[in-house]
Design a protein around this motif. Structure first.
Motif, PDB file in Angstrom:
ATOM      1  N   GLU A 248       0.828  -1.208   0.000  1.00 19.08           N
ATOM      2  CA  GLU A 248       0.000   0.000   0.000  1.00 19.08           C
ATOM      3  C   GLU A 248       0.861   1.256   0.000  1.00 19.08           C
ATOM      4  O   GLU A 248       0.579   2.210  -0.711  1.00 19.08           O
ATOM      5  CB  GLU A 248      -0.928   0.008   1.218  1.00 19.08           C
ATOM      6  CG  GLU A 248      -1.855   1.209   1.235  1.00 19.08           C
ATOM      7  CD  GLU A 248      -2.872   1.159   2.359  1.00 19.08           C
ATOM      8  OE1 GLU A 248      -3.590   2.157   2.545  1.00 19.08           O
ATOM      9  OE2 GLU A 248      -2.948   0.137   3.058  1.00 19.08           O
ATOM     10  N   THR A 249       1.916   1.270   0.822  1.00 16.13           N
ATOM     11  CA  THR A 249       2.802   2.424   0.896  1.00 16.13           C
ATOM     12  C   THR A 249       4.231   1.952   0.645  1.00 16.13           C
ATOM     13  O   THR A 249       4.736   1.115   1.389  1.00 16.13           O
ATOM     14  CB  THR A 249       2.733   3.102   2.277  1.00 16.13           C
ATOM     15  OG1 THR A 249       1.368   3.425   2.573  1.00 16.13           O
ATOM     16  CG2 THR A 249       3.566   4.378   2.294  1.00 16.13           C
TER      17      THR A 249
ATOM     18  N   LYS B 263      -2.580   6.550   7.675  1.00 18.57           N
ATOM     19  CA  LYS B 263      -3.421   5.530   7.056  1.00 18.57           C
ATOM     20  C   LYS B 263      -3.872   4.466   8.055  1.00 18.57           C
ATOM     21  O   LYS B 263      -4.437   3.444   7.665  1.00 18.57           O
ATOM     22  CB  LYS B 263      -2.674   4.856   5.903  1.00 18.57           C
ATOM     23  CG  LYS B 263      -2.372   5.778   4.738  1.00 18.57           C
ATOM     24  CD  LYS B 263      -1.701   5.024   3.602  1.00 18.57           C
ATOM     25  CE  LYS B 263      -1.457   5.943   2.406  1.00 18.57           C
ATOM     26  NZ  LYS B 263      -0.819   5.200   1.290  1.00 18.57           N
TER      27      LYS B 263
END
Length: 633
Positions: A76-77, A507
């Motif tokens: 995701e990151t 997040k």
């Protein structure tokens, strides 16, 4: 408050307080412990395709193909840096044998026939999945015949490797060249950093003594040596001597990082050397030269502390992994020397006797994934091995029954932890600056979320320093950062202060609390520890015992959703030690806890429409651990 609204507020807060270009250091996120198909155990457990290129592409945020189930997966990151740390032992050998590219020496007629037969058996086992994993287990040691002795000299202390293949140096050299070349291709100074490394995997009698070794130097230097493995020696002193000799010969710089002390059977941070000899100044100096940092959390569990080691710590029972890596089962026994908090305290006690501290280390997290995929996100976790990457395969690995050797080790995919990450306060995103941050221990660990933490220690911070926009500048000007030492000459009738600033991952979940863990030794050499709650959310009040009420839990066990309507987006404070004794050696580190969130096992249970697995709780409180700050009288 909806989760979306809370996330927007958190993003706004995090941006307002994130590291700015004007600050002395910037926060970088990485993994220093990732295995690819070049590791023998990864290959035997069905990682046949995720090579170093795959690892770097994943870390940079590109989609890749999973080596087992072949689905497209993506982090995701993205990360800022990565160490591909394949095992030195049989590096690339299994892969080369399967691909018919192994460069093997002539063993004579009989030796060649034995090797040919062994390779045929091995290939057949790898094709069947179950037997391939059992071959992996066959490489592991047996439990100790004499648990109180030197594990290397014990009958169960065999090294990883199989002499039936003969000398595999040529194949390993080719593999090392591939690994180095991949690191050179993907290194982008200022944007993404690759650090060239490997793992030395000593595990005599199942006592985990592994170290990841990496260098900030480039491929031109790295190709002047072949990584040192435990098949050459299982003693850490031998590794350190090799590092010393190789540095003198090539100019290469190194750092070695111990990991999984939690399953070291009391050897990793013991009072004596592995040979059961007292530590002298030369041993301590050498150890601290090469090992300034330890890995505190990863997929095979958390190594901060344990309820048996820290009975008064209500958060000590976290991601406990109680499975030794060996052929035969053995009851797990937690010892202080298995955990970093116990090691930090033991270091103070040794220093009081000898005059130097062998365990004055900083802390980081990393994954130790063997998939080529550095996944530490609970809802995007791809397992320890390629085999345990799907919900259905975590209980019993594919095509295995309950008599499988791997299953008999006692662990499965739900025993594993979706952890962790290495956080580094560096001047810039380059090999040299990341290496420098590791050397000065200005690094910390998280169990996956990107919680931003600043820690400074000093004797007198300005009023309202924790509320200042230039908090980092104040911290550096008036104190020392994590990994540093308080100047004892400034102690003159004063108590140390600690400036802490923690910001949630934009997040992820809100923060529950900030704690400072203090360890010290008294005049009699007795070791002590204390957990202080120093900042917390939601206007709770400390009890007379110093404990806080629980923050609550918003996780919906039916859907895996949670809300950020409890907790705080950031917590800051200046805390003064109320129990300081200027005559006692001490260390202080910060532990930051999130509010409860779903564990990967809950997500699996929801997907499978089954009960939550007994091997792991439904929810966890993710956390960060900073490197300590020390005080020496």
């Amino acid at each position: 408050m909806t989760r979306l609204t809370a996330l927007a507020a958190a993003l706004s807060c995090a941006i307002a307080h994130s590291t700015s270009a004007s600050e002395p250091t910037q926060l970088l996120w990485g993994d220093t412990h990732l295995h690819t198909s070049y590791s023998f155990d990864a290959f035997l457990n069905q990682n046949r395709s995720a090579d170093p290129d795959t690892a770097y592409r994943w870390a940079k945020g590109l989609p890749v193909i999973h080596p087992y189930h072949r689905a497209k997966v993506q982090v995701e990151t993205p990360l800022d840096f990565l160490v591909v740390a394949d095992h030195a032992e049989m590096m690339g050998v299994m892969r080369a044998i399967e691909n018919n590219t192994a460069e093997l020496d002539d063993l004579g007629l009989i030796g060649n026939l034995k090797r040919w037969f062994a390779i045929r058996v091995l290939r057949g086992a790898m094709e069947s999945g179950n037997e391939g994993s059992d071959v992996f287990v066959s490489f592991l040691p047996k439990k100790a015949a004499n648990p109180s002795g030197d594990p290397v000299q014990d009958a169960g202390g065999d090294v990883i490797g199989d002499p039936i293949f003969g000398d595999t140096t040529k194949t390993e050299t080719t593999a090392w060249g591939d690994i180095v070349d991949a690191a050179e291709r993907h290194n982008e100074p200022g944007k993404f950093t690759t650090l060239i490394g490997w793992e030395w995997s000593s595990i005599p009698t199942g006592a985990n003594l592994h170290r990841v070794v990496f260098t900030p130097d480039g491929g031109d230097i790295a190709k002047k040596f072949l990584p040192y493995g435990s098949d050459q020696s299982q003693y850490p002193q031998a590794l350190w001597q090799w590092l010393e000799d190789t540095q003198a010969r090539t100019g290469a710089r190194f750092i070695a990082i111990p990991h999984n002390s939690n399953i070291s059977k009391g050897y990793m941070f013991a009072e004596t050397t592995l040979r059961n000899e007292p530590m002298d100044l030369d041993y301590i100096k050498t150890r601290m030269k090469w090992e300034p940092v330890a890995e505190v959390t990863q997929i095979k569990g958390d190594s901060e502390t344990h309820p048996a080691v820290s009975p008064n710590d209500e958060f000590a029972d976290f991601e406990t992994y109680s499975h030794y890596i060996q052929q035969d089962k053995e009851e797990y026994v937690a010892k202080p020397a298995d955990y970093v908090r116990g090691g930090l305290k033991q270091g103070l006690a040794i220093e009081q006797k000898v005059g130097a501290n062998p365990y004055k280390f900083g802390m980081i997290g990393s994954t130790d994934a063997h998939t080529g995929i550095a996944s530490a996100e609970e809802d995007n976790f791809w397992g320890k091995l390629a085999l345990d990457s799907t919900p259905e395969s975590k209980k019993l690995f594919p095509e295995m029954d309950e008599e499988s050797d791997l299953e008999n080790m006692g662990a499965n995919g739900w025993s594993m932890s979706a952890s962790g990450l290495a956080a580094v306060w560096a001047k810039e995103n380059t090999r040299d600056e990341i290496f420098a941050a590791f050397q000065r221990k200005e690094v910390y660990a998280t169990t996956g979320p990107r919680i931003q933490v600043r820690l400074f220690g000093g004797w007198e911070f300005p009023d309202n320093a924790d509320q200042a926009e230039n908090l980092a500048d104040i911290g550096y000007a008036n104190g020392v950062p994590m990994g540093g030492d308080l100047n004892r000459e400034d102690a003159q009738n004063r108590q140390p202060q600690f400036l802490v600033h923690a910001v949630k991952d934009p997040k992820s979940a809100n923060l529950d609390r900030v704690q400072i863990i203090k360890g010290w030794v008294d005049s009699k050499g007795q070791q002590h520890e204390q957990v202080y709650n120093v900042a917390w959310s939601d206007e709770r009040e400390l009890g007379a015992d110093g404990k806080l009420p629980a923050v609550g839990n918003t996780v919906d066990l039916k859907t895996g959703a949670y809300t950020n309507n409890i907790g705080s987006t950031q917590l800051t404070t200046v805390w003064t030690d109320p129990d300081f004794d200027a005559e006692q050696r001490a260390f202080y580190y910060v532990r930051v806890l999130q509010i409860p969130t779903p564990r990967h096992s809950l997500y699996d249970a929801i997907a499978l429409q089954s009960e939550v697995p007994a091997e792991g709780p439904a929810t966890i409180q993710e956390r960060a651990y900073t490197s300590p700050i020390w005080y020496t009288p």
